[in-house]
Design a protein around this motif. Structure first.
Motif, mmCIF file in Angstrom:
data_model
loop_
_atom_site.group_PDB
_atom_site.id
_atom_site.type_symbol
_atom_site.label_atom_id
_atom_site.label_comp_id
_atom_site.label_asym_id
_atom_site.label_seq_id
_atom_site.Cartn_x
_atom_site.Cartn_y
_atom_site.Cartn_z
ATOM 1 N N THR A 14 -10.722 -5.572 -3.402
ATOM 2 C CA THR A 14 -11.459 -4.883 -2.341
ATOM 3 C C THR A 14 -10.684 -3.765 -1.667
ATOM 4 O OG1 THR A 14 -10.723 -6.350 -0.561
ATOM 5 C CG2 THR A 14 -12.673 -7.048 -1.818
ATOM 6 N N GLY A 15 -9.355 -3.797 -1.767
ATOM 7 C CA GLY A 15 -8.542 -2.807 -1.075
ATOM 8 C C GLY A 15 -8.434 -3.037 0.421
ATOM 9 N N VAL A 16 -8.930 -4.169 0.895
ATOM 10 C CA VAL A 16 -8.909 -4.470 2.327
ATOM 11 C C VAL A 16 -7.467 -4.630 2.818
ATOM 12 C CG1 VAL A 16 -9.119 -6.992 2.060
ATOM 13 C CG2 VAL A 16 -9.978 -5.918 4.123
ATOM 14 N N LYS A 17 -7.212 -4.149 4.029
ATOM 15 C CA LYS A 17 -5.908 -4.335 4.672
ATOM 16 C C LYS A 17 -5.791 -5.790 5.113
ATOM 17 C CE LYS A 17 -4.716 0.123 5.043
ATOM 18 N NZ LYS A 17 -3.566 0.656 4.359
ATOM 19 N N ILE A 18 -4.598 -6.337 5.052
ATOM 20 C CA ILE A 18 -4.402 -7.749 5.394
ATOM 21 C C ILE A 18 -4.926 -8.064 6.790
ATOM 22 C CG2 ILE A 18 -2.672 -9.550 5.810
ATOM 23 C CD1 ILE A 18 -0.984 -8.156 3.571
ATOM 24 N N ASP A 29 0.857 -1.189 0.000
ATOM 25 C CA ASP A 29 0.000 0.000 0.000
ATOM 26 C C ASP A 29 0.894 1.241 0.000
ATOM 27 O OD1 ASP A 29 -2.112 -1.736 0.259
ATOM 28 O OD2 ASP A 29 -2.577 -1.213 2.332
ATOM 29 N N ASN A 30 0.502 2.222 -0.771
ATOM 30 C CA ASN A 30 1.230 3.491 -0.762
ATOM 31 C C ASN A 30 0.752 4.320 0.419
ATOM 32 O OD1 ASN A 30 2.721 2.940 -3.087
ATOM 33 N ND2 ASN A 30 1.046 3.584 -4.393
ATOM 34 N N GLY A 31 1.495 5.309 0.756
ATOM 35 C CA GLY A 31 1.048 6.206 1.803
ATOM 36 C C GLY A 31 1.872 6.162 3.067
ATOM 37 N N ILE A 32 2.395 5.008 3.431
ATOM 38 C CA ILE A 32 3.220 4.924 4.638
ATOM 39 C C ILE A 32 4.597 4.405 4.220
ATOM 40 C CG2 ILE A 32 3.494 3.936 6.940
ATOM 41 C CD1 ILE A 32 0.476 3.700 7.112
ATOM 42 N N SER A 48 17.652 -8.727 25.574
ATOM 43 C CA SER A 48 17.643 -10.051 24.951
ATOM 44 C C SER A 48 16.241 -10.631 24.773
ATOM 45 C CB SER A 48 18.508 -11.020 25.762
ATOM 46 O OG SER A 48 18.009 -11.129 27.083
ATOM 47 N N ASN A 49 15.263 -10.125 25.503
ATOM 48 C CA ASN A 49 13.894 -10.628 25.350
ATOM 49 C C ASN A 49 13.079 -9.830 24.331
ATOM 50 O OD1 ASN A 49 14.229 -12.690 27.193
ATOM 51 N ND2 ASN A 49 13.652 -11.392 28.921
ATOM 52 N N ALA A 50 13.688 -8.824 23.713
ATOM 53 C CA ALA A 50 12.978 -7.994 22.728
ATOM 54 C C ALA A 50 12.602 -8.823 21.512
ATOM 55 C CB ALA A 50 13.854 -6.824 22.320
ATOM 56 N N LYS A 51 11.480 -8.466 20.904
ATOM 57 C CA LYS A 51 11.001 -9.152 19.707
ATOM 58 C C LYS A 51 11.041 -8.182 18.529
ATOM 59 C CE LYS A 51 8.375 -12.664 21.960
ATOM 60 N NZ LYS A 51 9.492 -13.225 22.604
ATOM 61 N N PRO A 52 11.366 -8.695 17.333
ATOM 62 C CA PRO A 52 11.334 -7.805 16.171
ATOM 63 C C PRO A 52 9.904 -7.305 15.960
ATOM 64 C CG PRO A 52 11.599 -10.088 15.490
ATOM 65 C CD PRO A 52 11.681 -10.063 16.975
ATOM 66 N N ARG A 53 9.780 -6.079 15.442
ATOM 67 C CA ARG A 53 8.447 -5.533 15.253
ATOM 68 C C ARG A 53 8.477 -4.327 14.341
ATOM 69 N NH1 ARG A 53 6.030 -1.867 18.941
ATOM 70 N NH2 ARG A 53 7.534 -0.432 19.796
ATOM 71 N N ILE A 54 7.291 -3.941 13.931
ATOM 72 C CA ILE A 54 7.094 -2.724 13.154
ATOM 73 C C ILE A 54 6.779 -1.609 14.142
ATOM 74 C CG2 ILE A 54 5.555 -1.588 11.481
ATOM 75 C CD1 ILE A 54 7.324 -3.813 10.322
ATOM 76 N N GLU A 79 8.754 -9.270 9.040
ATOM 77 C CA GLU A 79 8.228 -7.916 9.229
ATOM 78 C C GLU A 79 7.810 -7.250 7.917
ATOM 79 O OE1 GLU A 79 7.371 -6.983 12.164
ATOM 80 O OE2 GLU A 79 8.366 -8.667 13.131
ATOM 81 N N VAL A 80 8.429 -7.633 6.806
ATOM 82 C CA VAL A 80 8.054 -7.091 5.497
ATOM 83 C C VAL A 80 6.572 -7.331 5.210
ATOM 84 C CG1 VAL A 80 8.303 -7.728 3.044
ATOM 85 C CG2 VAL A 80 10.271 -6.958 4.326
ATOM 86 N N VAL A 81 6.055 -8.481 5.587
ATOM 87 C CA VAL A 81 4.637 -8.778 5.339
ATOM 88 C C VAL A 81 3.755 -7.775 6.076
ATOM 89 C CG1 VAL A 81 2.796 -10.495 5.650
ATOM 90 C CG2 VAL A 81 5.057 -11.200 4.816
ATOM 91 N N HIS A 82 4.136 -7.408 7.281
ATOM 92 C CA HIS A 82 3.353 -6.419 8.033
ATOM 93 C C HIS A 82 3.414 -5.037 7.371
ATOM 94 C CE1 HIS A 82 2.617 -9.298 11.155
ATOM 95 N NE2 HIS A 82 3.895 -9.429 11.440
ATOM 96 N N LEU A 83 4.478 -4.774 6.621
ATOM 97 C CA LEU A 83 4.614 -3.478 5.948
ATOM 98 C C LEU A 83 3.800 -3.389 4.654
ATOM 99 C CD1 LEU A 83 8.410 -2.688 6.368
ATOM 100 C CD2 LEU A 83 6.486 -1.541 7.459
ATOM 101 N N LEU A 84 3.287 -4.515 4.164
ATOM 102 C CA LEU A 84 2.497 -4.477 2.924
ATOM 103 C C LEU A 84 1.249 -3.619 3.078
ATOM 104 C CD1 LEU A 84 2.728 -8.175 1.702
ATOM 105 C CD2 LEU A 84 3.805 -6.153 0.659
ATOM 106 N N SER A 85 0.599 -3.722 4.209
ATOM 107 C CA SER A 85 -0.599 -2.898 4.450
ATOM 108 C C SER A 85 -0.747 -2.641 5.943
ATOM 109 C CB SER A 85 -1.850 -3.551 3.857
ATOM 110 O OG SER A 85 -2.147 -4.782 4.465
ATOM 111 N N PRO A 86 0.113 -1.768 6.461
ATOM 112 C CA PRO A 86 0.083 -1.498 7.902
ATOM 113 C C PRO A 86 -1.252 -0.913 8.347
ATOM 114 C CG PRO A 86 1.710 -0.110 6.784
ATOM 115 C CD PRO A 86 1.110 -0.993 5.762
ATOM 116 N N ILE A 87 -1.704 -1.346 9.516
ATOM 117 C CA ILE A 87 -3.003 -0.878 10.019
ATOM 118 C C ILE A 87 -2.851 0.060 11.208
ATOM 119 C CG2 ILE A 87 -4.364 -2.771 9.094
ATOM 120 C CD1 ILE A 87 -4.155 -4.183 11.768
#
Length: 186
Positions: free
Chosen positions: A153-157, A32-35, A48-54, A85-93
């Protein structure tokens, strides 16, 4: 990934990001464009307990990826974390939590990227593994369903419902569609 001249860690991360984003767009449809993507941040070894994230930023405006210390040290962790994390960047909510479908897509896709790179598959916590297996089943049955749904539909994942999945492909098992549409249990 590039062979020959050694790359710095930031160059390797961007090369991995570009490759994984291109592959994710082939499978799940365009970002998605915009972000915009604004870069990588790294947790220190002490976390050490941190998790990768957006993370959603206002200055600069966009989404960034936080990587763990292990991603800075080991290629297998870098590929797994960036491809996930790339998958989460496809259509961030714009919120912390999402659906089982989106987390499953991210997990399944990271397994696929590790295979493409000839790496041993990283097995995440069981809730992520279970979600990844559900998406693996969906992708075997209807490999283009997410790309088609997003295009039509343009729906976010993270907002795809069981009804979206069943309307797009009525041969999907209703139980599978329901499980995928549920909020992910972190």
């Amino acid at each position: 990934m590039q062979k020959g001249f050694p790359l710095t860690k930031p160059q390797r991360e961007m090369q991995c990001f570009d490759f994984c984003m291109g592959e994710a767009e082939k499978v799940f449809g365009p970002k998605d464009n915009g972000i915009p993507f604004v870069g990588f941040w790294h947790y220190p070894q002490s976390e050490s307990n941190a998790k990768p994230r957006i993370y959603h930023y206002t200055k600069p405006f966009g989404c960034g990826i936080w990587l763990t210390y292990l991603a800075q040290q080991y290629e297998v962790n870098m590929v797994f974390q960036i491809s996930h994390e790339v998958v989460h960047l496809l259509s961030p909510i714009g919120r912390e939590h999402t659906s089982t479908l989106e987390e499953g897509m991210a997990t399944w896709f990271s397994w696929e990227m590790q295979r493409k790179h000839g790496q041993k598959i990283h097995i995440p916590a069981s809730n992520y593994t279970d979600a990844g297996k559900l998406v693996k089943s969906l992708m075997k049955h209807a490999p283009d369903i997410i790309k088609q749904l997003r295009s039509k539909t343009g729906v976010k994942i993270g907002e795809i419902s069981a009804q979206h999945l069943l309307d797009e492909n009525p041969t999907i098992y209703p139980n599978l569609a329901q499980k995928l549409a549920q909020p992910f249990q972190y």
